[in-house]
Every structure is written in structure tokens, then in C-alpha cells.
Design an enzyme around this catalytic site. Structure first.
Site, PDB file in Angstrom:
ATOM      1  N   GLU A 182      -0.270  -9.418   0.290  1.00  0.00           N
ATOM      2  CA  GLU A 182      -1.634  -9.764   0.738  1.00  0.00           C
ATOM      3  C   GLU A 182      -2.561 -10.000  -0.441  1.00  0.00           C
ATOM      4  OE1 GLU A 182      -1.535  -6.316   3.519  1.00  0.00           O
ATOM      5  OE2 GLU A 182      -2.658  -7.677   4.807  1.00  0.00           O
ATOM      6  N   ALA A 194       0.853  -1.192   0.000  1.00  0.00           N
ATOM      7  CA  ALA A 194       0.000   0.000   0.000  1.00  0.00           C
ATOM      8  C   ALA A 194       0.891   1.246   0.000  1.00  0.00           C
ATOM      9  CB  ALA A 194      -0.898  -0.013   1.237  1.00  0.00           C
ATOM     10  N   GLY A 198       0.748  -4.949   1.303  1.00  0.00           N
ATOM     11  CA  GLY A 198      -0.518  -5.187   0.599  1.00  0.00           C
ATOM     12  C   GLY A 198      -0.320  -5.927  -0.708  1.00  0.00           C
ATOM     13  N   GLU A 209       4.808  -4.359   7.608  1.00  0.00           N
ATOM     14  CA  GLU A 209       3.960  -3.342   8.230  1.00  0.00           C
ATOM     15  C   GLU A 209       4.366  -3.021   9.673  1.00  0.00           C
ATOM     16  OE1 GLU A 209       3.049  -5.754   6.288  1.00  0.00           O
ATOM     17  OE2 GLU A 209       1.328  -5.209   5.038  1.00  0.00           O
TER      18      GLU A 209
HETATM   19  N1  T1G Z   1       4.471   3.631  -0.268  1.00  0.00           N
HETATM   20  C1  T1G Z   1       4.824   4.821  -0.777  1.00  0.00           C
HETATM   21  N2  T1G Z   1       6.033   5.095  -1.346  1.00  0.00           N
HETATM   22  C2  T1G Z   1       6.903   4.082  -1.394  1.00  0.00           C
HETATM   23  C3  T1G Z   1       6.617   2.800  -0.870  1.00  0.00           C
HETATM   24  C4  T1G Z   1       5.330   2.593  -0.303  1.00  0.00           C
HETATM   25  N3  T1G Z   1       4.964   1.402   0.194  1.00  0.00           N
HETATM   26  N4  T1G Z   1       7.714   2.020  -1.063  1.00  0.00           N
HETATM   27  C5  T1G Z   1       8.626   2.791  -1.676  1.00  0.00           C
HETATM   28  N5  T1G Z   1       8.151   4.009  -1.882  1.00  0.00           N
HETATM   29  C6  T1G Z   1       8.837   5.130  -2.535  1.00  0.00           C
HETATM   30  C7  T1G Z   1      10.008   5.647  -1.729  1.00  0.00           C
HETATM   31  O1  T1G Z   1       9.572   6.603  -0.776  1.00  0.00           O
HETATM   32  C8  T1G Z   1      10.887   6.234  -2.806  1.00  0.00           C
HETATM   33  O2  T1G Z   1      10.302   7.480  -3.161  1.00  0.00           O
HETATM   34  C9  T1G Z   1      10.671   5.287  -3.987  1.00  0.00           C
HETATM   35  O3  T1G Z   1       9.414   4.638  -3.741  1.00  0.00           O
HETATM   36  C10 T1G Z   1      11.757   4.243  -4.101  1.00  0.00           C
HETATM   37  O4  T1G Z   1      11.837   3.600  -2.824  1.00  0.00           O
HETATM   38  C11 T1G Z   1      -2.425  -2.518   3.675  1.00  0.00           C
HETATM   39  C12 T1G Z   1      -0.690  -1.372   5.438  1.00  0.00           C
HETATM   40  C13 T1G Z   1       9.819  -1.655  -2.315  1.00  0.00           C
HETATM   41  C14 T1G Z   1      11.916  -2.685  -1.365  1.00  0.00           C
HETATM   42  O5  T1G Z   1       6.740  -1.089   3.860  1.00  0.00           O
HETATM   43  O6  T1G Z   1      10.689  -1.572   1.244  1.00  0.00           O
HETATM   44  O7  T1G Z   1       1.087  -2.407   2.554  1.00  0.00           O
HETATM   45  O8  T1G Z   1      12.398   8.850  -2.905  1.00  0.00           O
HETATM   46  O9  T1G Z   1      14.279   4.039  -2.446  1.00  0.00           O
HETATM   47  O10 T1G Z   1      15.511   0.757  -2.626  1.00  0.00           O
HETATM   48  O11 T1G Z   1      -1.416  -4.259   4.841  1.00  0.00           O
HETATM   49  O12 T1G Z   1      10.830   0.858  -1.256  1.00  0.00           O
HETATM   50  O13 T1G Z   1      11.673   8.049  -5.158  1.00  0.00           O
HETATM   51  O14 T1G Z   1      10.330   9.831  -3.949  1.00  0.00           O
HETATM   52  O15 T1G Z   1      13.024   2.340  -1.053  1.00  0.00           O
HETATM   53  O16 T1G Z   1      14.306  -0.006  -4.773  1.00  0.00           O
HETATM   54  C15 T1G Z   1       4.178  -1.919   3.282  1.00  0.00           C
HETATM   55  C16 T1G Z   1       8.321  -0.179   1.673  1.00  0.00           C
HETATM   56  C17 T1G Z   1       3.332  -0.714   3.083  1.00  0.00           C
HETATM   57  C18 T1G Z   1       7.564  -1.488   1.665  1.00  0.00           C
HETATM   58  C19 T1G Z   1      12.041  -0.827  -3.011  1.00  0.00           C
HETATM   59  N6  T1G Z   1       5.281  -1.913   2.361  1.00  0.00           N
HETATM   60  N7  T1G Z   1       9.198  -0.033   0.538  1.00  0.00           N
HETATM   61  O17 T1G Z   1      13.308  -0.423  -2.524  1.00  0.00           O
HETATM   62  O18 T1G Z   1      13.465   1.903  -3.510  1.00  0.00           O
HETATM   63  S1  T1G Z   1       1.983  -0.688   4.231  1.00  0.00           S
HETATM   64  C20 T1G Z   1       6.492  -1.471   2.742  1.00  0.00           C
HETATM   65  C21 T1G Z   1      10.364  -0.728   0.445  1.00  0.00           C
HETATM   66  C22 T1G Z   1       0.955  -1.926   3.634  1.00  0.00           C
HETATM   67  C23 T1G Z   1      -1.135  -3.228   3.924  1.00  0.00           C
HETATM   68  C24 T1G Z   1      -0.087  -2.398   4.561  1.00  0.00           C
HETATM   69  C25 T1G Z   1      11.245  -0.371  -0.722  1.00  0.00           C
HETATM   70  C26 T1G Z   1      11.222  -1.411  -1.863  1.00  0.00           C
HETATM   71  P1  T1G Z   1      11.248   8.626  -3.844  1.00  0.00           P
HETATM   72  P2  T1G Z   1      13.235   2.987  -2.362  1.00  0.00           P
HETATM   73  P3  T1G Z   1      14.258   0.533  -3.403  1.00  0.00           P
END
Ligand code: T1G
Length: 672
Positions: free
Chosen positions: A105, A61, A102, A125
Site C-alpha cells: 500500500e 503492518a 501495508g 489482509e
Molecule cells: N507482522 C508481525 N510479525 C510478522 C509479520 C507481520 N506482518 N510478518 C512476519 N512476521 C514475523 C513472524 O511472526 C516471524 O516471527 C518472523 O516475522 C518471520 O516470519 C494496514 C492491515 C513476510 C512472507 O499478512 O507472509 O499490512 O517467529 O516465518 O517465511 O493494510 O512472514 O521470527 O518471532 O513468516 O520468511 C499484512 C505476513 C499485515 C504478511 C516472510 N501482511 N507475513 O515469510 O518468515 S496486515 C501479512 C508473511 C496489513 C495494512 C494491513 C511472511 C513473509 P518470529 P516468517 P518468512
């Protein structure tokens, strides 16, 4: 952003395509929901394959959305998953790259999940102070058992596909094209298999574990996570959700998960952790810095085989970068070799390395007395005694030895980078790389920019930091940079309260209760009271103490852990000599010195102690922002969370001072 649609016979391939990470934002989820509804309404479509563009399945998400208030019309990834759950088609998730949150999921709602070997799957999360709120807490226990699901979700780590297959999250690993394989699997399933929604399964506790053990597993899990008020809030709610998966019918469990998620998404710890998430991703964005191609660091040099130099060498070797360590002190070199060998063998014992990998890494660190062996390195990190003269001698000597485009870096923790650069002919290639000790373990790296440091050198430093798996923060060239400059005020505030009659033991207790792994006095004992004493002698303008307690401690040779006594006592029989023990003698010393200085004792509440110390940090932080030493308040928060143990669920000193309801910081700045 778009949803790719392509039909292969009766199988519809739906491609998640929302760069950069296929985040399932509210807006994107609405589009994806339309695609699912269209597939369900199309009689020619009998199966649906989800896959991802942009080199991954989905990063989950969109974390930005959690700071907005959804309306009844808002569509989320939950609505997409509910449509899949209610659908009549057969669904297959074809995963390549990351499938997180998500995104994973969504795949759990499918009938089948297959992935390439390079894929990584996780429910991170918990790291955002949340729980998997799109069915993960209900489907994962039904797929792999409650015990394994708890470990998977409480750790929040990314798991290699092999492990996900072994756990039962995946049905197959794929060598070739994962979409081709998914289409073929869908066709086979249509020909022979009934539908098999995960929700229809019963959640077992674990392989060979009877259901009666359920309550025990749940209560054991509650005991293993931190208290709710100290970083464990989301973990306890996640465990409650998994308990519902075991105890309740699916629909009831989903409802409980949704309620718990809503509680968490509005909580202070989650807001703080989401702040850290985005602050981390801002760090390498340097306003006004010209774009520059980073240099490749294929080989490194370290001057100084002391604790710092050895840790830095291990960090390079761990990242696969061969390193030459120069030191003429045989004793230091021998000790360094033992440290290196011991570190890699420890990782073999922990199962993190094979013997062969450990041997290869140890061999990639070469010790020598001969500076000439630095002739072909791409970067040299100086890690010698914290004396400007000694450092300048090293850099003056390096200039004529290392190749013209090699970067020269100092690991100094406080000293002037420009003064060091002035003895070289390459100030554009000079930079500070302040590794936090031990450099092979601590994640923080302060990159210190000299007045002539070039954009290419800064870009190379950030790229090197990422290669070394460090979290790198840019600092201007000012005394103590960011972290150590602020810690002077933090320690000063703690000392001032102790001079007013509050015991160091109680002050440390308040900060540990707040969430620090150790309090300010134990931290001084760990780093060495003489370190602070030397800084005070070098910079008397920064000294706020009104007594001679520190002088007395140095006279008494009570320098901290290394002398088994400092602000606290230490006993080898207690915590291997690293466990602080309250020392009435020091409290008497404070009282005696305070009396001499005419300081009247004063009572403090625990909250006043907490807010005075964090106020000292946040006020100095504001000063560093105004002076341009730090780029953003989020950078300062990252420095304190990654370098000084500030509890991440409190967001860092700047975030806490601005957001925490209880913060009443009124500490005036102690110095300009
Ligand atoms: N939401 C919004 N922006 C995100 C994002 C996310 N989940 N993941 C990455 N970005 C943006 C980040 O801020 C950056 O922005 C760009 O993408 C590149 O990220 C309902 C509640 C996927 C392994 O916690 O672990 O799902 O700087 O530098 O090194 O149950 O991003 O370019 O403007 O990290 O290639 C759960 C978080 C969400 C995963 C890629 N998911 N992301 O790594 O790129 S909550 C996460 C990561 C959820 C549900 C729940 C990593 C990546 P900008 P990056 P990367």
C-alpha cells in the site's frame, strides 16, 4: 530498527530496515514518517525512492499492533502514506522480495512502482480477517480496475512480479539493481513527467467494462464469498470498500475504508485469524530442544504403495525430491502408478504444470519390489497396513539396508513409535511422520517424537515438512497423537447425542453451519466406520458408546462411503456417491439400540450440540497439554484447522472454547 537515508543527487533513497520483515509497526511508522517529512522539507530533495533491506520490501503492518489500542498520538503506516500523498516530491517504490499488505500500500501511494522479477506482491489482509486499511481498497481499483482489484484482494495471495506487471500494479520489471533503476526512473520523471498520484485517477470497473456494470460486479462479488456469519465477514466489508472506490471521491472512500477496517480489526473472526497466524509461526519452536543442524533430504524412500504411500511419494516428487516406492504387490503398484500419472496430468490440465514438468515429476517416482534400492535414501517413510507387527517387520528389515544416518519414519496414525523404534538400532533417528490423507493435498503433518528421537532428527523433520509445504506440528508419542486422539472424543460426543434421540443428520447440520466442511458422522463415513470400530476393539477403555450401533453397522456392512452406506445413504447419482443422504433406517437403529440400553431421549438446542462437541475437543486438548502430548494450545488449534476442517475464522477448538462469547462448553472429560 532504522530508516536508511542516502542521497543520490536530488533523489533521496529511504530504506525500510526493521528485521526480520520490515514490518510497518506503529513505532517504525513514526520513524518512517519523520523521514518523509524531512525529505519534503529539504529543497535539495526532488524525488524519494523507497526500498527495503533484509531481502524484502516489507511484510506489511505489524500484526501484533492490532491487539493494542492506538492513542491519538500513535502513528501508523496510514500516516506515512498520507504524508506521501500530500507531498510535493516524486515518489518511486523500488521493490525486491516480498511487498505485502501495508508495504504494498505504501508503494501504491507512490508515483511509480518497479520491481525485480523475483519479487512477490500481495494484499493478504483478508487472511487475517481484515481489509487493506492503508488505502489499498481505494488505490488498487484506480490502478487496475475494480474487478481485478477485487480478485487480487479477496484471494489475498502473493503474486509474482510478472503478473503484477500485467495487471498494472507495476510500471517496470528490473533485471539489475532495483535501486539504481529507481533512481534513474526518478531522474527521468523529474525531467519530463508531471506527478501522477494514483488517487487522482478514476476507478474503472475493468478493461472494456462500462461503469454501468459496477453494481453488477459488486453484487456478483458479494454472492461469491461466504456469508458474513460464516467466514465472509471481512470479504463483504472489503467489497463495500471497493464499491466506495468506484462510487465516491477519494477522500470519502478512504474514510469509509478506515471505518470498515476499524470494525474488522475489533471483530472475533479477525482476532481468531490473527491467533492462527502467530500460532503457525510458533510450531517449530520446541522448548528445551538442543539446537541441531537438520540433515539434507536429497532422496526419499516409501515402503507401501497404498493410498497413503502413493500420496506421500507424490508429495516428495512435487517438492523435487526423487523417491523410491517399495511394494511387492503388483496390483498396488499398478494402481499407484495410475494414481501418480493421473495426479500430474490433472495438474497439467489445470495449467499448474507443463507436460514436461509433469513427466519429470512422475519419472522421479520409482516403483520397485527390491528393498535394496533404498540403500542410498536419506529418509524412509513406512506406510504399510496399520498393524504393529507388520510395521515392526518392515523396520527390522530396513535396518540392514538403509545407510547409517538415514532417518526411519512411520506414517502410523495412532500406534506407538517407541515400540517400532525398538526393533531398530537407530532409535535416535526414528520419528513419526503422520501425513493426513491425501498426503499430497492435506497441509497437516504431525511429527511424532519418540523417547530417543534426537534433536537433529526433529530439526530434519521440521525442515522436510517445510520443503513438502506442510504445516508441521510436534506431538509426543501417545495414542492417536493430537488430532486423532481428540477426534475420538468428538465422535464420542456426537454418538452420545445421537443415542439420546438427535438424528445424525441434524448433528452434522449443526457442525456444518458452524463452519466445518462436513459433520462428525459424514467424517466417519468418509474415513470408514470400520476404522473407528477397530480402534474401539484395540482400546475398549476409550469407548464411550452405550449402545451397539457401531457393531450393528459393521455387521450390516454399512461401513460408510466405500460401501455406499454408513450413518447416511450414498447414491452414485448424487454428488458422485460422496454426498450424504439422510437415512431414516439409521435413525430407527439408534432409537432401537438406545431403547435396549435404557437411554432416555433428550432434546438439545443447536447451540448445545455445538458446544458439547467443541467442548469435547477442547477438554481433550487441555488433557493433551497437561500430559505434554501437545506443546501449546495454538498447536492444537492448528491441528484442527489444517487437519480436520475446523473453520479458521473461529480460531480452532482451544481458542473458540476460551474466547467465543457463545461457548458454554461444560463437557466433562470422558476418559483419563
Ligand atoms: N507482522 C508481525 N510479525 C510478522 C509479520 C507481520 N506482518 N510478518 C512476519 N512476521 C514475523 C513472524 O511472526 C516471524 O516471527 C518472523 O516475522 C518471520 O516470519 C494496514 C492491515 C513476510 C512472507 O499478512 O507472509 O499490512 O517467529 O516465518 O517465511 O493494510 O512472514 O521470527 O518471532 O513468516 O520468511 C499484512 C505476513 C499485515 C504478511 C516472510 N501482511 N507475513 O515469510 O518468515 S496486515 C501479512 C508473511 C496489513 C495494512 C494491513 C511472511 C513473509 P518470529 P516468517 P518468512
Amino acid at each position: 530498527m532504522r530508516v536508511g537515508i542516502a542521497d543520490r543527487g536530488s533523489v533521496r533513497v529511504v530504506t525500510l530496515d526493521n528485521p526480520p520483515v520490515n514490518a510497518l509497526s506503529f513505532a517504525y511508522s513514526a520513524e518512517l514518517l519523520e523521514a518523509v517529512r524531512a525529505a519534503e522539507a529539504d529543497a535539495n530533495v526532488r524525488a524519494v525512492v523507497f526500498t527495503g533491506a533484509n531481502g524484502l520490501f516489507s511484510g506489511g503492518a505489524d500484526v501484533n499492533d492490532f491487539s493494542t489500542e492506538p492513542t491519538p498520538e500513535t502513528k501508523t503506516v496510514r500516516d506515512v502514506i498520507a504524508a506521501v500523498e500530500a507531498g510535493t516530491k516524486t515518489y518511486v517504490a523500488a521493490i525486491d522480495g516480498n511487498a505485502l499488505g501495508g508495504g504494498l500500500e505504501l508503494s501504491l501511494a507512490c508515483d511509480y512502482r518497479i520491481a525485480t522479477k523475483a519479487s512477490k506482491l500481495g494484499l493478504p489482509e483478508i487472511k487475517l480477517g481484515l481489509l487493506p486499511g492503508a488505502g489499498g481498497t481505494q488505490r488498487l481499483p484506480r490502478l487496475i480496475g475494480a474487478q481485478a482489484a477485487l480478485e487480487f484482494m479477496l484471494k489475498g495471495s502473493s503474486n509474482p512480479a510478472e503478473k503484477a506487471l500485467k495487471l498494472g500494479v507495476l510500471d517496470e520489471l528490473v533485471d539489475g539493481d532495483v535501486v539504481d533503476a529507481a533512481v534513474a526512473l526518478a531522474e527521468r520523471a523529474l525531467a519530463s513527467e508531471p506527478k501522477r498520484r494514483v488517487s487522482a485517477r478514476k476507478a474503472i470497473i475493468g478493461k472494456g467494462i462500462t461503469a454501468q456494470a459496477g453494481p453488477f460486479v459488486v453484487s456478483a462479488a458479494h454472492k461469491m464469498v461466504p456469508p458474513e456469519e460464516n467466514g465472509g465477514y471481512a470479504a463483504h466489508k472489503l467489497i463495500d470498500a471497493v464499491e466506495a472506490a468506484v462510487e465516491l471521491p477519494f477522500a470519502f472512500g478512504i474514510a469509509r475504508e478506515a471505518r470498515l477496517f476499524e470494525e474488522l480489526v475489533r471483530s472475533e473472526p479477525s482476532a481468531a485469524l490473527r491467533h492462527i497466524f502467530f500460532a503457525e509461526r510458533e510450531l517449530n519452536k520446541v522448548p528445551g530442544l538442543a539446537a541441531a543442524e537438520p540433515l539434507t533430504i536429497a532422496k526419499a524412500g516409501v515402503v507401501g504403495a497404498g493410498t497413503r504411500g502413493t500420496g506421500i511419494a507424490i508429495a516428495f516428487a512435487t517438492a523435487g525430491i526423487p523417491v523410491v516406492v517399495v511394494d511387492s504387490n503388483d496390483g498396488a503398484v499398478e494402481k499407484a502408478k495410475q494414481t501418480v500419472f493421473g495426479m500430474f496430468m490433472y495438474q497439467v490440465q489445470k495449467g499448474k504444470l507443463t507436460q514436461e514438468e509433469a513427466w519429470k515429476r512422475a519419472q522421479s517416482i520409482v516403483f520397485t519390489e527390491d528393498y535394496a534400492e533404498l540403500a542410498d535414501v536419506d529418509v524412509v517413510v513406512e506406510a504399510v497396513f496399520e498393524s504393529m507387527d507388520v510395521k515392526k517387520q518392515v523396520f527390522a528389515r530396513l535396518g540392514g539396508i538403509v545407510k547409517p544416518d538415514a532417518i526411519l519414519a512411520s506414517n502410523t496414525s495412532t500406534l506407538d513409535i517407541d515400540e517400532m523404534a525398538s526393533v531398530t538400532t537407530r532409535p535416535d533417528k526414528f520419528v513419526g511422520l503422520h501425513f493426513f490423507v491425501p498426503a499430497n493435498i492435506m497441509p497437516l503433518l504431525e511429527i511424532v517424537r519418540g523417547k530417543d528421537t534426537s534433536p537433529q532428527t526433529i530439526a530434519t523433520a521440521f525442515k522436510l515438512g517445510k520443503t513438502l509445504r506442510k504445516t508441521s506440528v510436534l506431538s509426543a508419542n501417545a495414542f492417536g497423537f493430537i488430532g486423532n486422539r481428540m477426534v475420538i472424543d468428538y465422535a464420542g460426543a456426537a454418538n452420545a447425542i445421537a443415542e439420546e434421540g438427535v438424528s445424525p443428520w441434524r448433528i452434522d447440520g449443526v457442525m456444518k453451519k458452524f463452519g466445518f466442511p462436513m459433520g462428525p458422522f459424514a467424517m466417519s463415513d468418509l474415513s470408514g466406520i470400520d476404522v473407528g470400530w477397530h480402534i474401539a476393539k484395540a482400546r475398549p477403555d476409550l469407548v464411550t458408546s452405550r449402545t451397539h450401533v457401531v457393531d450393528r453397522l459393521v455387521e450390516m456392512k454399512r461401513l460408510g462411503q466405500k460401501t455406499m452406506g454408513g450413518y447416511f445413504k450414498y447414491d452414485k447419482a448424487v454428488g458422485k456417491g460422496r454426498e450424504p443422504i439422510q437415512d431414516p433406517e439409521i435413525e430407527a437403529l439408534f432409537a432401537e439400540e438406545a431403547k435396549k440400553a435404557g437411554i432416555a431421549p433428550r432434546d438439545y438446542t443447536d447451540d448445545e450440540i455445538r458446544d458439547r462437541l467443541i467442548g469435547a475437543l477442547s477438554n481433550r486438548g487441555k488433557d493433551l497439554l497437561e500430559k505434554g502430548v501437545a506443546l501449546r494450545s495454538g498447536d492444537i488449534d492448528i491441528v484442527y484447522v489444517y487437519g480436520y476442517g475446523f473453520p479458521p475464522h473461529r480460531g480452532g477448538p482451544m481458542w473458540y472454547a476460551d474466547h467465543a462469547k457463545s461457548a458454554t462448553a461444560s463437557e466433562e472429560l470422558t476418559h483419563a
